[in-house]
Design a protein around this motif. Structure first.
Motif, mmCIF file in Angstrom:
data_model
loop_
_atom_site.group_PDB
_atom_site.id
_atom_site.type_symbol
_atom_site.label_atom_id
_atom_site.label_comp_id
_atom_site.label_asym_id
_atom_site.label_seq_id
_atom_site.Cartn_x
_atom_site.Cartn_y
_atom_site.Cartn_z
ATOM 1 N N VAL A 42 20.232 -38.641 20.118
ATOM 2 C CA VAL A 42 21.027 -38.472 21.188
ATOM 3 C C VAL A 42 21.463 -37.021 20.734
ATOM 4 O O VAL A 42 22.634 -36.571 20.584
ATOM 5 C CB VAL A 42 22.473 -39.578 21.620
ATOM 6 N N GLY A 43 21.150 -36.519 19.001
ATOM 7 C CA GLY A 43 21.111 -34.746 18.982
ATOM 8 C C GLY A 43 22.672 -35.017 17.729
ATOM 9 O O GLY A 43 23.576 -34.245 18.088
ATOM 10 N N LEU A 44 22.957 -36.022 17.304
ATOM 11 C CA LEU A 44 24.186 -37.104 16.536
ATOM 12 C C LEU A 44 23.875 -35.484 15.354
ATOM 13 O O LEU A 44 23.048 -35.022 15.116
ATOM 14 C CB LEU A 44 24.318 -37.918 16.402
ATOM 15 N N PRO A 45 24.669 -34.682 15.005
ATOM 16 C CA PRO A 45 24.992 -34.023 13.821
ATOM 17 C C PRO A 45 24.378 -34.322 12.582
ATOM 18 O O PRO A 45 24.936 -35.108 12.634
ATOM 19 C CB PRO A 45 26.559 -33.339 14.240
ATOM 20 N N GLY A 46 23.238 -34.112 11.573
ATOM 21 C CA GLY A 46 22.806 -34.374 10.439
ATOM 22 C C GLY A 46 21.928 -34.941 10.428
ATOM 23 O O GLY A 46 21.588 -35.435 9.748
ATOM 24 N N THR A 47 21.320 -35.618 11.855
ATOM 25 C CA THR A 47 20.303 -35.852 11.893
ATOM 26 C C THR A 47 18.970 -34.787 11.789
ATOM 27 O O THR A 47 19.108 -33.464 11.764
ATOM 28 C CB THR A 47 20.223 -36.693 13.217
ATOM 29 N N LEU A 48 17.628 -35.696 11.260
ATOM 30 C CA LEU A 48 16.600 -34.723 10.841
ATOM 31 C C LEU A 48 15.541 -35.023 11.456
ATOM 32 O O LEU A 48 15.645 -36.271 11.929
ATOM 33 C CB LEU A 48 16.285 -34.269 9.974
ATOM 34 N N PRO A 49 15.219 -34.145 13.010
ATOM 35 C CA PRO A 49 13.164 -34.918 13.577
ATOM 36 C C PRO A 49 12.614 -35.068 12.595
ATOM 37 O O PRO A 49 12.145 -34.189 12.063
ATOM 38 C CB PRO A 49 13.823 -33.081 14.382
ATOM 39 N N LYS A 50 11.454 -35.457 12.854
ATOM 40 C CA LYS A 50 10.795 -35.316 12.400
ATOM 41 C C LYS A 50 8.990 -35.264 13.739
ATOM 42 O O LYS A 50 9.634 -36.624 14.443
ATOM 43 C CB LYS A 50 10.201 -36.721 11.040
ATOM 44 N N LEU A 51 8.023 -34.352 13.519
ATOM 45 C CA LEU A 51 7.297 -34.682 14.371
ATOM 46 C C LEU A 51 6.451 -35.794 14.454
ATOM 47 O O LEU A 51 6.113 -35.895 13.367
ATOM 48 C CB LEU A 51 6.521 -33.688 14.239
ATOM 49 N N ASN A 52 6.085 -36.215 15.756
ATOM 50 C CA ASN A 52 5.625 -37.008 16.011
ATOM 51 C C ASN A 52 3.755 -36.701 15.592
ATOM 52 O O ASN A 52 3.110 -36.063 16.556
ATOM 53 C CB ASN A 52 5.162 -37.868 16.999
ATOM 54 N N GLU A 53 3.037 -37.162 15.200
ATOM 55 C CA GLU A 53 1.516 -36.711 14.595
ATOM 56 C C GLU A 53 0.681 -36.481 15.640
ATOM 57 O O GLU A 53 -0.199 -35.933 16.474
ATOM 58 C CB GLU A 53 1.117 -36.999 12.847
ATOM 59 N N LYS A 54 0.561 -38.059 16.224
ATOM 60 C CA LYS A 54 -0.220 -38.665 17.735
ATOM 61 C C LYS A 54 0.388 -37.057 18.826
ATOM 62 O O LYS A 54 -0.165 -36.887 19.813
ATOM 63 C CB LYS A 54 0.236 -39.495 18.554
ATOM 64 N N VAL A 55 1.475 -36.953 19.131
ATOM 65 C CA VAL A 55 1.333 -35.775 19.399
ATOM 66 C C VAL A 55 1.054 -34.119 19.464
ATOM 67 O O VAL A 55 0.752 -33.535 20.610
ATOM 68 C CB VAL A 55 3.517 -35.182 19.583
ATOM 69 N N VAL A 56 0.589 -33.712 18.536
ATOM 70 C CA VAL A 56 -0.170 -32.919 18.366
ATOM 71 C C VAL A 56 -1.431 -32.701 18.738
ATOM 72 O O VAL A 56 -2.150 -32.377 19.291
ATOM 73 C CB VAL A 56 -0.002 -32.917 16.531
ATOM 74 N N GLU A 57 -2.064 -33.835 18.359
ATOM 75 C CA GLU A 57 -3.425 -34.930 18.485
ATOM 76 C C GLU A 57 -3.757 -34.851 19.947
ATOM 77 O O GLU A 57 -4.993 -34.292 20.718
ATOM 78 C CB GLU A 57 -3.310 -35.973 17.792
ATOM 79 N N TYR A 58 -2.323 -35.464 20.688
ATOM 80 C CA TYR A 58 -2.861 -35.651 22.378
ATOM 81 C C TYR A 58 -3.081 -33.853 22.745
ATOM 82 O O TYR A 58 -3.862 -33.056 23.643
ATOM 83 C CB TYR A 58 -1.799 -35.899 22.948
ATOM 84 N N ALA A 59 -2.008 -33.038 22.873
ATOM 85 C CA ALA A 59 -2.111 -31.746 22.912
ATOM 86 C C ALA A 59 -2.789 -30.975 22.372
ATOM 87 O O ALA A 59 -3.601 -30.882 24.051
ATOM 88 C CB ALA A 59 -0.747 -30.829 22.327
#
Lengths: 473, 96
Positions: A42-59
């Protein structure tokens, strides 16, 4: 002079990962609003995203399955726009270094639709508009997407429809998405313009957003093609804009002026590090790809001897094609198996999604045994058909329904006697056959099948009947 | 170049009241801040953006595809006065 359609497609495919692209919330479809959310999505300030490894594999898999080359080094970017479906006021996407580039999908005509790029990005939330108020559900926000962007290579609606169907199957077979269009797992934006036949320069394009049905895509394009021609022929100009398709009215209508890349103020996403993919990883992905739909089609036709139309129908539904393959093991004629599936079994399913699910009460080996019994002439095709109906009703083996009497069939002497009786009882049909009306013999064969309770060999009976009729002249 | 009008515009956007006597000083300060920010343009020439990560040797910081429990909806909606019927709610803008 006639007008030519020029179109390109942007297809968003929701990936089948269990979790979202930048957090560990579930991607499950539906659910009470805003119950699949955390401070990251929900995009609250101060949070950090971390990429899902499976997303890269599927793409990467999607890219390899569509003949793309894969970048060893890639990164994420921010695409800035303000709309309530994006809580951060930017979408994390990819701009100048997408994971996959330069692929194609080949149509039946041999024409290649070139794929410019495939990139990964997050989906936006869902807005419900009510009397001007907006209700926002961020369950879908952060669900991983790939966007597959073609060159403006389409010249007809049929090409677009064929491409979307082929792409849908490729994504399904590779297992990167369930591609349920009704749930929005595959959505298309169409860029469309017209120009006079023979002209080299492209016309001004409009973009029709977010269509999740192949039928709607075709109808929207048809309307927009005509609309643009009407505007130009009446001396007007096409405005570059984004339009939406109203399926109720079957029209497209203006939403907003079309943005260009500059309007989005892309810049590198500073909260996410570089994505590095080694050649070995790409190779592993390549090896893990299953047989793709077009390869399977070719094999069904060339190796298993199916007619192209039948093979196309089977591969259209992955579970059906799998079932067919298993049921064909050990039989002489896979075509017989395919016939049973496409006629008798398909009759039990009335919708596309039922065929897709292919919930069937008998395992493929039961069908296989039935076909082998028919092939070895232990039972007639009529008995086989009747037996299959019972098997499907009760989920039991063929032998549960076939009696010894069924297996015995009708011996040739008895069959000859029965054929003679049938000809005598159907003099009119015999005369019509002699007069050249080939189909008239059907009445005589029908008589034989009725009195043999379906146990007579219909092909042999037809041969004997013809001999009797011609001898009696 | 930052001018007096820029300061007044920023103050208005930020809903800040600015004392007339402070405007010159603020203009000078803001000019220096912008000047300082501009130095970054000289620092990044010929450097590919992904090269930044090589400074710390950080690539591929991934999360695994395993579901973690999401937050309670009440907590998620708390910043928006509890939302409406479980949704974030944006009221229609008045027609003024």
């Amino acid at each position: 002079m006639s007008w030519e359609l020029v179109a390109g497609l942007e297809t968003h495919v929701e990936l089948s990962t269990k979790t979202k692209i930048f957090c560990s919330c579930t991607t499950e479809f539906g659910g009470e609003p805003n119950t699949h959310c955390c401070p990251v999505c929900v995009g609250l300030p101060g949070t950090l995203p971390k990429l899902n490894e499976k997303v890269v594999e599927y793409a990467v898999k999607a890219g390899l399955a569509t003949n793309c080359s894969i970048r060893n080094i890639s990164k994420m970017d921010r695409k800035n726009y303000v709309y309530p479906d994006l809580p951060k006021a930017y979408q994390i996407s990819q701009y100048d270094k997408p994971l996959c580039e330069g692929g194609y999908v080949e149509l039946n005509s041999g024409k290649k639709i070139n794929i410019n790029r495939i990139h990964i990005e997050e989906d936006a939330g869902k807005l419900v508009h009510q009397r001007g108020d907006i209700y926002i559900d961020y369950n879908r926000g952060g669900v991983p997407l790939i966007e597959i962007v073609t060159e403006p290579d389409f010249r007809s609606m049929d090409e677009v429809v064929e491409y979307v169907e082929k792409l849908r199957l490729i994504m399904k077979y590779t297992g990167v998405s369930d591609v349920k269009m009704q749930e929005g797992s595959l959505r298309c934006d169409v860029n469309i313009s017209v120009r006079k036949q023979g002209e080299k320069k492209y016309g001004t394009r409009t973009e029709i957003k977010n269509m999740n049905s192949i039928n709607f895509i075709a109808k929207a394009m048809e309307y927009e093609f005509r609309r643009q021609i009407d505007v130009l022929e009446s001396g007007g100009e096409i405005e570059q804009e984004t339009r939406r398709y109203d399926s109720g009215l079957n029209i497209t209508e203006s939403m907003r002026g079309k943005e260009d890349a500059d309007d989005y103020r892309y810049f590198r996403e500073p909260d996410l590090v570089t994505i590095s993919i080694s050649d070995e990883q790409i190779d592993r992905c390549k090896k893990s790809l299953p047989e793709l739909p077009q390869q399977r089609l070719k094999r069904f036709v060339e190796v298993l001897g199916l007619p192209v139309d039948d093979a196309e129908l089977l591969i259209k539904y992955q579970k059906v094609a799998d079932y067919f393959e298993e049921a064909s093991a050990g039989v002489e004629s896979p075509k017989t198996v395919s016939n049973y599936i496409l006629s008798q079994i398909f009759r039990r399913f009335s919708t596309e999604s039922e065929k897709e699910e292919f919930n069937i009460s008998i395992p493929p080996e039961y069908l296989s045994v039935l076909v082998i019994l028919a092939e070895k002439k232990k039972i007639t095709s009529q008995v086989a058909r009747n037996t299959l109906e019972k098997m499907l009703d009760e989920g039991k083996t063929a032998l549960s329904f076939i009696s010894e009497e069924d297996m015995q069939g009708v011996d040739e002497d008895d069959l000859r006697r029965l054929c003679q009786e049938a000809v005598d009882a159907n003099e009119k049909a015999a005369a019509e056959y002699l007069a050249g009306k080939e189909k008239a013999i059907g009445a005589i064969i029908g008589f034989i099948m009725k009195y043999s309770k379906g146990k007579a060999d219909a092909a042999l009976a037809a041969q004997i009947v013809k001999e009797i009729i011609t001898k009696e002249i | 170049m930052v001018g007096k009008d820029d300061i007044l515009k920023i103050a208005k956007l930020a809903k800040l009241s600015v004392d007339e006597s402070k405007i010159d000083e603020l203009t000078k300060d803001m000019g220096e801040i912008i000047e300082f920010a501009n130095t970054i343009n000289t620092a990044v020439t010929n450097v590919e953006s992904e090269d930044f990560d090589e400074i710390n040797n950080i690539v591929n910081a991934f999360h695994q595809d395993e579901i973690a429990e999401s937050y309670d909806r009440e907590l998620i909606l708390k910043n928006r006065e509890g939302g409406l019927d479980g949704y974030f709610f944006v009221k229609r803008r008045s027609e003024k």
